[in-house]
Design a protein around this motif. Structure first.
Motif, PDB file in Angstrom:
ATOM      1  N   UNK A  58       7.505 -33.699 -14.266  1.00 56.12           N
ATOM      2  CA  UNK A  58       7.754 -35.124 -14.066  1.00 56.12           C
ATOM      3  C   UNK A  58       8.871 -35.382 -13.056  1.00 56.12           C
ATOM      4  N   UNK A  59      10.007 -34.723 -13.291  1.00 55.95           N
ATOM      5  CA  UNK A  59      11.220 -35.078 -12.553  1.00 55.95           C
ATOM      6  C   UNK A  59      11.648 -33.899 -11.694  1.00 55.95           C
ATOM      7  N   UNK A  60      11.364 -33.969 -10.399  1.00 59.31           N
ATOM      8  CA  UNK A  60      11.660 -32.821  -9.546  1.00 59.31           C
ATOM      9  C   UNK A  60      11.868 -33.267  -8.098  1.00 59.31           C
ATOM     10  N   UNK A  61      12.519 -32.400  -7.347  1.00 56.80           N
ATOM     11  CA  UNK A  61      12.657 -32.603  -5.901  1.00 56.80           C
ATOM     12  C   UNK A  61      12.268 -31.309  -5.216  1.00 56.80           C
ATOM     13  N   UNK A  62      11.593 -31.432  -4.084  1.00 58.19           N
ATOM     14  CA  UNK A  62      11.184 -30.241  -3.342  1.00 58.19           C
ATOM     15  C   UNK A  62      12.306 -29.734  -2.459  1.00 58.19           C
ATOM     16  N   UNK A  63      12.451 -28.428  -2.404  1.00 58.92           N
ATOM     17  CA  UNK A  63      13.305 -27.769  -1.433  1.00 58.92           C
ATOM     18  C   UNK A  63      12.396 -26.957  -0.518  1.00 58.92           C
ATOM     19  N   UNK A  64      12.511 -27.178   0.784  1.00 58.28           N
ATOM     20  CA  UNK A  64      11.679 -26.416   1.720  1.00 58.28           C
ATOM     21  C   UNK A  64      12.577 -25.774   2.760  1.00 58.28           C
ATOM     22  N   UNK A  65      12.066 -24.752   3.415  1.00 55.53           N
ATOM     23  CA  UNK A  65      12.806 -24.171   4.537  1.00 55.53           C
ATOM     24  C   UNK A  65      12.201 -24.729   5.811  1.00 55.53           C
ATOM     25  N   UNK A  66      12.899 -25.656   6.465  1.00 51.30           N
ATOM     26  CA  UNK A  66      12.363 -26.293   7.663  1.00 51.30           C
ATOM     27  C   UNK A  66      11.563 -27.536   7.302  1.00 51.30           C
ATOM     28  N   UNK A  67      11.207 -28.323   8.315  1.00 53.08           N
ATOM     29  CA  UNK A  67      10.601 -29.636   8.065  1.00 53.08           C
ATOM     30  C   UNK A  67       9.070 -29.645   8.014  1.00 53.08           C
ATOM     31  N   UNK A  68       8.395 -28.496   8.099  1.00 49.12           N
ATOM     32  CA  UNK A  68       6.960 -28.519   8.375  1.00 49.12           C
ATOM     33  C   UNK A  68       6.034 -28.573   7.159  1.00 49.12           C
TER      34      UNK A  68
END
Ligand SMILES: [Zn+2]
Length: 334
Positions: A97-107
């Motif tokens: 339900x409650x989350x935020x994505x962490x990515x490496x780079x903007x793609x």
């Protein structure tokens, strides 16, 4: 709130095929997701789960040789993959339900958004995203370069003990880098900056079903760009200086609102799938440092244009053929 460290692998098609598919779908699709890898972290950045799924492509079904070499995914694996609608439903459920994505780079997230759009699926749940690459730069040497995940791992002495370019392994390594950063502080800074924007929008987004602009000039002549209004009080804004054109189709102009003071309009022009143009468009309060920088760049670009104009000598024929508008490097004042 949990964090989801996400990494995707995608397959592409040769240019002609890709173009035909995008025309048919009427949206951008530069690649088709073939693997989703993700690691879940709790608020204190402890690893609490992992996820990997291979996705069966629908539009670019034949795996490109370099994608196969890079990812180790072959045609048989693809053919036995899970179709995207089902894979996404499962993945979304796993995210919680409650989350935020962490990515490496903007793609990665834009690629996933494009894929969901191509399948007419909802992508609104992908909106909370933080690019760890930016947070890493800010919290290490302040560089503006795009650093590879390998660079960050080396920086923190993280051993590369699993093959790279496997979506799950890369998501895992991204999570290990996250554990060595002050992610909460990075996110607060991110949100603060985002909160400055009085208006964030896209104009001419053919990928999203709007009509794109056939040239950058037409876009710049649009009333939302040429004669914008204040996002706070809707009063017409007064331009205080010229439009600044920077590298990579970026534009900035300083305006003022009688009631709300100096405001920047910043834009980044991008190509739509059908070769028309759109702009990411932001209005935000201008601070002193920003204004100083803007005025200096305007001056520099004026100097550069004068310098460029003087020594140029064209062969006679070419000169005759291009009497109008070839030197349009600097947009003219109103
Ligand atoms: Zn105002």
């Amino acid at each position: 709130m949990n964090y989801i460290s996400l990494d995707l692998e995608w397959n592409q098609a040769y240019a002609q095929k890709a173009l035909a598919v995008q025309k048919r779908l009427e949206c951008r699709l530069r690649g088709e997701v073939i693997q989703i890898g993700a690691v879940k972290l709790d608020e204190d950045l402890n690893l609490i789960g992992s996820y990997r799924i291979t996705v069966k492509p629908k539009f670019f079904k034949v795996i490109q040789r370099y994608v196969m070499r890079l990812t180790g995914i072959d045609q048989t694996m693809l053919d036995h993959g899970t179709p995207l609608p089902e894979a996404i439903e499962r993945f979304h459920r796993w995210c919680g339900e409650d989350f935020a994505f962490l990515t490496w780079g903007p793609d990665d997230i834009p690629m996933l958004e494009d894929n969901l759009r191509a399948h007419r699926l909802d992508g609104s749940w992908l909106h909370r995203v933080y690019d760890l690459q930016l947070i890493f730069n800010r919290q290490t040497d302040g560089s503006k370069n795009q650093r590879s995940l390998e660079y960050a791992m080396e920086h923190f002495g993280i051993e590369q003990n699993l093959p790279a370019h496997d979506a799950l392994n890369d998501a895992y390594f991204t999570a290990l880098v996250a554990q060595r950063l002050d992610v909460a502080a990075g996110i607060a800074q991110y949100d603060e900056r985002r909160g400055d924007n009085l208006l964030t929008t896209v104009i001419g987004d053919a990928d999203g079903g709007e009509k794109g602009f056939s040239t950058p000039e037409l876009l710049l002549a649009d009333e939302r760009v040429a004669t914008p209004t204040c996002p706070l009080c809707s009063a017409p804004l007064t331009p205080l200086d010229n439009l600044l054109h920077s590298k990579g189709q970026r534009y900035t102009r300083l305006f003022s609102c009688k009631e709300h003071g100096k405001l920047f309009l910043r834009m980044h022009l991008l190509r739509n799938f059908n070769e028309t143009w759109r702009a990411k468009y932001v209005i935000l309060p201008a601070d002193e440092a920003g204004e100083k920088d803007y005025r200096k760049r305007l001056q520099d670009s004026a100097v550069a244009t004068t310098r460029r104009r003087r020594p140029r000598r064209k062969p006679r024929q070419a000169q005759e053929a291009s009497t109008q508008g070839s030197d349009a490097a600097t947009p003219s004042p109103q």
